[in-house]
Design a protein around this motif. Structure first.
Motif, PDB file in Angstrom:
ATOM      1  N   ALA A  25       0.839  -1.208   0.000  1.00  8.02           N
ATOM      2  CA  ALA A  25       0.000   0.000   0.000  1.00  8.02           C
ATOM      3  C   ALA A  25       0.871   1.254   0.000  1.00  8.02           C
ATOM      4  O   ALA A  25       0.574   2.230  -0.696  1.00  8.02           O
ATOM      5  N   GLY A  26       1.952   1.244   0.772  1.00  7.71           N
ATOM      6  CA  GLY A  26       2.859   2.384   0.787  1.00  7.71           C
ATOM      7  C   GLY A  26       3.521   2.601  -0.558  1.00  7.71           C
ATOM      8  O   GLY A  26       3.624   3.735  -1.049  1.00  7.71           O
ATOM      9  N   ARG A  29       0.935   4.070  -2.967  1.00  6.35           N
ATOM     10  CA  ARG A  29       0.739   5.520  -2.782  1.00  6.35           C
ATOM     11  C   ARG A  29       1.867   6.296  -3.453  1.00  6.35           C
ATOM     12  O   ARG A  29       1.635   7.289  -4.145  1.00  6.35           O
ATOM     13  N   ARG A  53      -4.503   8.836  -4.083  1.00 10.59           N
ATOM     14  CA  ARG A  53      -3.596   8.160  -3.143  1.00 10.59           C
ATOM     15  C   ARG A  53      -4.387   7.438  -2.053  1.00 10.59           C
ATOM     16  O   ARG A  53      -4.067   6.320  -1.681  1.00 10.59           O
ATOM     17  N   SER A  57      -4.539   3.410  -1.658  1.00 10.49           N
ATOM     18  CA  SER A  57      -4.107   2.814  -0.392  1.00 10.49           C
ATOM     19  C   SER A  57      -5.147   1.834   0.139  1.00 10.49           C
ATOM     20  O   SER A  57      -4.822   0.707   0.531  1.00 10.49           O
ATOM     21  N   GLU A  58      -6.394   2.225   0.126  1.00 13.24           N
ATOM     22  CA  GLU A  58      -7.463   1.364   0.630  1.00 13.24           C
ATOM     23  C   GLU A  58      -7.631   0.118  -0.228  1.00 13.24           C
ATOM     24  O   GLU A  58      -7.710  -0.996   0.293  1.00 13.24           O
ATOM     25  N   THR A  61      -4.552  -2.213   0.023  1.00 13.30           N
ATOM     26  CA  THR A  61      -4.559  -2.852   1.349  1.00 13.30           C
ATOM     27  C   THR A  61      -5.560  -3.997   1.368  1.00 13.30           C
ATOM     28  O   THR A  61      -5.246  -5.102   1.829  1.00 13.30           O
ATOM     29  N   PRO A 108      -4.702   9.317   6.091  1.00 11.38           N
ATOM     30  CA  PRO A 108      -4.360   8.174   5.241  1.00 11.38           C
ATOM     31  C   PRO A 108      -2.939   7.670   5.479  1.00 11.38           C
ATOM     32  O   PRO A 108      -2.606   6.573   5.109  1.00 11.38           O
ATOM     33  N   GLU A 109      -2.107   8.481   6.131  1.00 10.62           N
ATOM     34  CA  GLU A 109      -0.737   8.055   6.399  1.00 10.62           C
ATOM     35  C   GLU A 109      -0.649   7.125   7.596  1.00 10.62           C
ATOM     36  O   GLU A 109       0.416   6.662   7.955  1.00 10.62           O
ATOM     37  N   PRO A 111      -2.354   3.922   8.268  1.00  6.00           N
ATOM     38  CA  PRO A 111      -3.245   2.788   7.981  1.00  6.00           C
ATOM     39  C   PRO A 111      -3.361   1.809   9.141  1.00  6.00           C
ATOM     40  O   PRO A 111      -4.344   1.098   9.247  1.00  6.00           O
TER      41      PRO A 111
END
Length: 149
Positions: A25-26, A29, A53, A57-58, A61, A108-109, A111
């Motif tokens: 996920a990182g 982004r 982003r 990420s969601e 993940t 969002p940073e 998770p």
């Protein structure tokens, strides 16, 4: 990670293969930011990039936690829109839980601090002008979110 893509003046598309890992996920982004700010020719508002982003990420993940094996992230940028697609080989479709007014709002940073399962998909739907999940019999599913504006 592998990337392939091509860019055109009006539209651009790129696909990234991501491993089934907590770090995907990182990376997704980072790749999204780099692609939308530089590789596809720019012109996408910063707010739309931040939304993309968050959506990436969601969805990545979810794909790495609940899918089977690696996942594919496809980004398409065109006039007035960004389309995010994440494919994984898991058979289960994402669960949707309605957000309540008293649910915590998280950056969002972070998770690791996400609320219970399913609320992220509600956020993705809220940010999207179109949201769909396409089943691929025997080969998992693709979750698509179109961000317009």
């Amino acid at each position: 990670m592998r990337a392939s893509g091509h860019a055109h003046r009006c539209a651009a598309r790129v696909t990234y293969a991501l491993p089934s890992s907590d770090t995907s996920a990182g990376w997704a982004r980072y790749l999204t930011d780099a692609y939308l700010t530089r590789d596809c020719g720019g012109g996408i508002p910063r707010e739309r990039i931040e939304d993309a982003r968050l959506v990436v990420s969601e969805l990545v993940t979810n794909a790495t936690r609940h899918g089977a094996g690696n996942c594919l992230l496809r980004l398409t940028a065109g006039p007035g829109r960004v389309t995010v697609e994440v494919h994984d080989n898991g058979p289960a479709f994402p669960a949707l839980r309605k957000l309540r007014p008293d649910d915590p709002v998280l950056a969002p940073e972070s998770p690791e601090a996400l609320p219970e399962s399913g609320r992220g998909i509600a956020m993705v739907r809220g940010l999207s002008s179109r949201f769909s999940v396409l089943g691929d019999p025997g080969n998992g599913k693709t979750v698509q979110a179109v961000l317009a504006g």
